[in-house]
Scaffold this motif. Sequence first.
Motif, PDB file in Angstrom:
ATOM      1  N   SER A   9      -7.351  -3.775   3.930  1.00 28.21           N
ATOM      2  CA  SER A   9      -8.304  -4.598   4.211  1.00 28.21           C
ATOM      3  C   SER A   9      -9.307  -3.655   5.038  1.00 28.21           C
ATOM      4  CB  SER A   9      -7.906  -5.508   5.112  1.00 28.21           C
ATOM      5  OG  SER A   9      -7.324  -5.111   6.404  1.00 28.21           O
ATOM      6  N   ASN A  10     -10.584  -4.164   5.040  1.00 25.06           N
ATOM      7  CA  ASN A  10     -11.615  -3.639   5.863  1.00 25.06           C
ATOM      8  C   ASN A  10     -11.201  -3.163   7.328  1.00 25.06           C
ATOM      9  OD1 ASN A  10     -13.174  -3.436   3.716  1.00 25.06           O
ATOM     10  ND2 ASN A  10     -14.400  -5.329   4.194  1.00 25.06           N
ATOM     11  N   ASP A  11     -10.509  -4.150   7.852  1.00 23.60           N
ATOM     12  CA  ASP A  11      -9.970  -3.613   9.180  1.00 23.60           C
ATOM     13  C   ASP A  11      -8.862  -2.675   9.269  1.00 23.60           C
ATOM     14  OD1 ASP A  11     -11.723  -5.918  10.313  1.00 23.60           O
ATOM     15  OD2 ASP A  11      -9.995  -7.280  10.451  1.00 23.60           O
ATOM     16  N   ALA A  12      -8.105  -2.870   8.253  1.00 23.56           N
ATOM     17  CA  ALA A  12      -7.264  -1.514   7.861  1.00 23.56           C
ATOM     18  C   ALA A  12      -7.697  -0.225   7.795  1.00 23.56           C
ATOM     19  CB  ALA A  12      -6.093  -1.862   6.860  1.00 23.56           C
ATOM     20  N   LYS A  13      -8.757  -0.275   6.977  1.00 18.63           N
ATOM     21  CA  LYS A  13      -9.592   1.089   6.907  1.00 18.63           C
ATOM     22  C   LYS A  13     -10.136   1.583   8.058  1.00 18.63           C
ATOM     23  CE  LYS A  13     -10.698   0.084   1.966  1.00 18.63           C
ATOM     24  NZ  LYS A  13     -11.876  -0.281   0.869  1.00 18.63           N
ATOM     25  N   ALA A  14     -10.760   0.484   8.773  1.00 12.94           N
ATOM     26  CA  ALA A  14     -11.412   0.920  10.225  1.00 12.94           C
ATOM     27  C   ALA A  14     -10.280   1.410  11.197  1.00 12.94           C
ATOM     28  CB  ALA A  14     -12.257  -0.388  10.842  1.00 12.94           C
ATOM     29  N   ARG A  15      -9.158   0.783  11.015  1.00 12.58           N
ATOM     30  CA  ARG A  15      -7.932   1.373  11.951  1.00 12.58           C
ATOM     31  C   ARG A  15      -7.598   2.822  11.398  1.00 12.58           C
ATOM     32  NH1 ARG A  15      -6.215  -3.933  11.901  1.00 12.58           N
ATOM     33  NH2 ARG A  15      -4.758  -3.504  10.306  1.00 12.58           N
ATOM     34  N   LEU A  16      -7.337   2.900  10.160  1.00  8.45           N
ATOM     35  CA  LEU A  16      -6.952   4.143   9.742  1.00  8.45           C
ATOM     36  C   LEU A  16      -7.925   5.174   9.825  1.00  8.45           C
ATOM     37  CD1 LEU A  16      -4.753   6.056   8.126  1.00  8.45           C
ATOM     38  CD2 LEU A  16      -5.602   5.009   6.000  1.00  8.45           C
ATOM     39  N   ALA A  17      -9.350   4.931   9.706  1.00  9.48           N
ATOM     40  CA  ALA A  17     -10.268   5.953  10.038  1.00  9.48           C
ATOM     41  C   ALA A  17     -10.372   6.450  11.269  1.00  9.48           C
ATOM     42  CB  ALA A  17     -11.714   5.352   9.377  1.00  9.48           C
ATOM     43  N   MET A  18     -10.025   5.526  12.467  1.00  4.89           N
ATOM     44  CA  MET A  18     -10.136   5.900  14.025  1.00  4.89           C
ATOM     45  C   MET A  18      -8.891   6.865  14.008  1.00  4.89           C
ATOM     46  SD  MET A  18     -11.409   5.829  16.617  1.00  4.89           S
ATOM     47  CE  MET A  18     -12.947   4.962  16.358  1.00  4.89           C
ATOM     48  N   GLU A  19      -7.644   6.502  13.550  1.00  9.79           N
ATOM     49  CA  GLU A  19      -6.627   7.053  13.721  1.00  9.79           C
ATOM     50  C   GLU A  19      -6.621   8.467  13.127  1.00  9.79           C
ATOM     51  OE1 GLU A  19      -3.563   4.560  12.106  1.00  9.79           O
ATOM     52  OE2 GLU A  19      -3.341   3.398  13.756  1.00  9.79           O
ATOM     53  N   ALA A  86      -0.169   3.098   7.051  1.00  3.79           N
ATOM     54  CA  ALA A  86      -1.386   2.207   6.823  1.00  3.79           C
ATOM     55  C   ALA A  86      -1.284   1.494   5.334  1.00  3.79           C
ATOM     56  CB  ALA A  86      -2.733   3.132   6.905  1.00  3.79           C
ATOM     57  N   THR A  87      -0.540   2.202   4.496  1.00  2.00           N
ATOM     58  CA  THR A  87      -0.748   1.383   3.280  1.00  2.00           C
ATOM     59  C   THR A  87       0.636   1.218   2.628  1.00  2.00           C
ATOM     60  OG1 THR A  87       0.176   3.638   2.222  1.00  2.00           O
ATOM     61  CG2 THR A  87      -2.091   3.612   2.442  1.00  2.00           C
ATOM     62  N   GLY A  88       1.746   1.364   3.276  1.00  2.00           N
ATOM     63  CA  GLY A  88       3.200   1.135   3.192  1.00  2.00           C
ATOM     64  C   GLY A  88       3.625   1.612   1.872  1.00  2.00           C
ATOM     65  N   ALA A  89       2.851   2.551   1.262  1.00  2.00           N
ATOM     66  CA  ALA A  89       3.236   3.141   0.065  1.00  2.00           C
ATOM     67  C   ALA A  89       4.508   3.869   0.105  1.00  2.00           C
ATOM     68  CB  ALA A  89       2.188   4.152  -0.484  1.00  2.00           C
ATOM     69  N   PRO A  90       5.344   3.849  -0.862  1.00  2.00           N
ATOM     70  CA  PRO A  90       6.659   4.800  -0.700  1.00  2.00           C
ATOM     71  C   PRO A  90       6.345   6.307  -0.959  1.00  2.00           C
ATOM     72  CG  PRO A  90       6.566   3.654  -3.124  1.00  2.00           C
ATOM     73  CD  PRO A  90       5.297   3.085  -2.158  1.00  2.00           C
ATOM     74  N   ASP A  91       6.916   7.150  -0.805  1.00  2.00           N
ATOM     75  CA  ASP A  91       6.910   8.490  -0.929  1.00  2.00           C
ATOM     76  C   ASP A  91       6.469   9.003  -2.073  1.00  2.00           C
ATOM     77  OD1 ASP A  91       7.567   8.983   1.711  1.00  2.00           O
ATOM     78  OD2 ASP A  91       9.559   9.689   1.317  1.00  2.00           O
ATOM     79  N   ASP A  92       6.897   8.234  -3.135  1.00  2.00           N
ATOM     80  CA  ASP A  92       6.569   8.845  -4.354  1.00  2.00           C
ATOM     81  C   ASP A  92       5.331   8.269  -5.027  1.00  2.00           C
ATOM     82  OD1 ASP A  92       7.201   6.222  -5.129  1.00  2.00           O
ATOM     83  OD2 ASP A  92       8.315   6.717  -7.070  1.00  2.00           O
ATOM     84  N   GLN A  93       4.316   7.637  -3.966  1.00  2.00           N
ATOM     85  CA  GLN A  93       2.988   7.208  -4.381  1.00  2.00           C
ATOM     86  C   GLN A  93       2.029   7.662  -3.558  1.00  2.00           C
ATOM     87  OE1 GLN A  93       3.365   2.817  -5.281  1.00  2.00           O
ATOM     88  NE2 GLN A  93       4.992   3.144  -6.753  1.00  2.00           N
ATOM     89  N   ILE A  94       2.181   8.634  -2.675  1.00  2.00           N
ATOM     90  CA  ILE A  94       1.197   9.183  -1.795  1.00  2.00           C
ATOM     91  C   ILE A  94       0.976  10.544  -2.262  1.00  2.00           C
ATOM     92  CG2 ILE A  94       0.934   9.851   0.669  1.00  2.00           C
ATOM     93  CD1 ILE A  94       2.481   7.431   1.372  1.00  2.00           C
ATOM     94  N   VAL A  95      -0.043  11.274  -2.210  1.00  2.00           N
ATOM     95  CA  VAL A  95      -0.341  12.554  -2.299  1.00  2.00           C
ATOM     96  C   VAL A  95      -1.496  12.956  -1.299  1.00  2.00           C
ATOM     97  CG1 VAL A  95      -2.287  12.144  -4.212  1.00  2.00           C
ATOM     98  CG2 VAL A  95      -0.862  14.382  -3.879  1.00  2.00           C
ATOM     99  N   ILE A  96      -1.320  13.983  -0.324  1.00  2.00           N
ATOM    100  CA  ILE A  96      -2.060  14.570   0.386  1.00  2.00           C
ATOM    101  C   ILE A  96      -2.366  16.015  -0.011  1.00  2.00           C
ATOM    102  CG2 ILE A  96      -2.910  14.949   2.789  1.00  2.00           C
ATOM    103  CD1 ILE A  96      -0.954  12.491   3.362  1.00  2.00           C
ATOM    104  N   GLY A  97      -3.711  16.582   0.314  1.00  2.61           N
ATOM    105  CA  GLY A  97      -3.924  17.890  -0.129  1.00  2.61           C
ATOM    106  C   GLY A  97      -4.962  18.179   0.832  1.00  2.61           C
ATOM    107  N   ILE A  98      -5.135  19.662   1.076  1.00  5.41           N
ATOM    108  CA  ILE A  98      -6.099  20.269   1.953  1.00  5.41           C
ATOM    109  C   ILE A  98      -6.547  21.324   1.020  1.00  5.41           C
ATOM    110  CG2 ILE A  98      -6.496  21.682   3.803  1.00  5.41           C
ATOM    111  CD1 ILE A  98      -4.165  20.738   5.156  1.00  5.41           C
ATOM    112  N   GLN A  99      -8.129  21.157   1.061  1.00 10.63           N
ATOM    113  CA  GLN A  99      -9.043  22.013   0.415  1.00 10.63           C
ATOM    114  C   GLN A  99      -9.675  22.794   1.542  1.00 10.63           C
ATOM    115  OE1 GLN A  99     -11.557  19.815  -2.200  1.00 10.63           O
ATOM    116  NE2 GLN A  99      -9.931  19.800  -3.790  1.00 10.63           N
ATOM    117  N   ASP A 100      -9.576  23.985   1.673  1.00  9.02           N
ATOM    118  CA  ASP A 100     -10.370  24.768   2.770  1.00  9.02           C
ATOM    119  C   ASP A 100     -11.412  25.790   1.871  1.00  9.02           C
ATOM    120  OD1 ASP A 100      -7.676  26.740   4.312  1.00  9.02           O
ATOM    121  OD2 ASP A 100      -8.457  26.824   2.130  1.00  9.02           O
TER     122      ASP A 100
END
Length: 119
Positions: A9-19, A86-100
């Motif tokens: 939700s928009n509220d969840a996005k705002a919370r996650l953005a702050m975190e 924030a998303t409740g997604a299981p491990d196999d449905q999350i991907v995080i990457g760093i580009q520097d």
Amino acid sequence: MITQDGSLSNDAKARLAMELTNLHSDYAGVPKNWVHIVFQDYAPGSGFTAGEPAATAALTVLMRAGRSPEYKRELIQRLWKLVQTATGAPDDQIVIGIQDLPASQAMEMGQVMPDVASE
């Protein structure tokens, strides 16, 4: 951050953005106004994991080069926890990457970014 439409939700996005902002600012020691979060939603049926429809969540972090592998490993582990909570997604449905990239190839507030070592 990319998520399936309706996953946050928009509220969840705002919370996650702050975190995310607080985490990166505290961990990197940079001002909060150097942290930018953009949410992009995709239509249901447009996300896939292992070739099957899924509400996959993806986070790409664009940051200046110069941080150690250990720093980046700890950062993505902390980010993972925030995204998963924030998303409740299981491990196999999350991907995080760093580009520097070199600081000389990034601008913030009209200024070329300083090298990490010179902060």
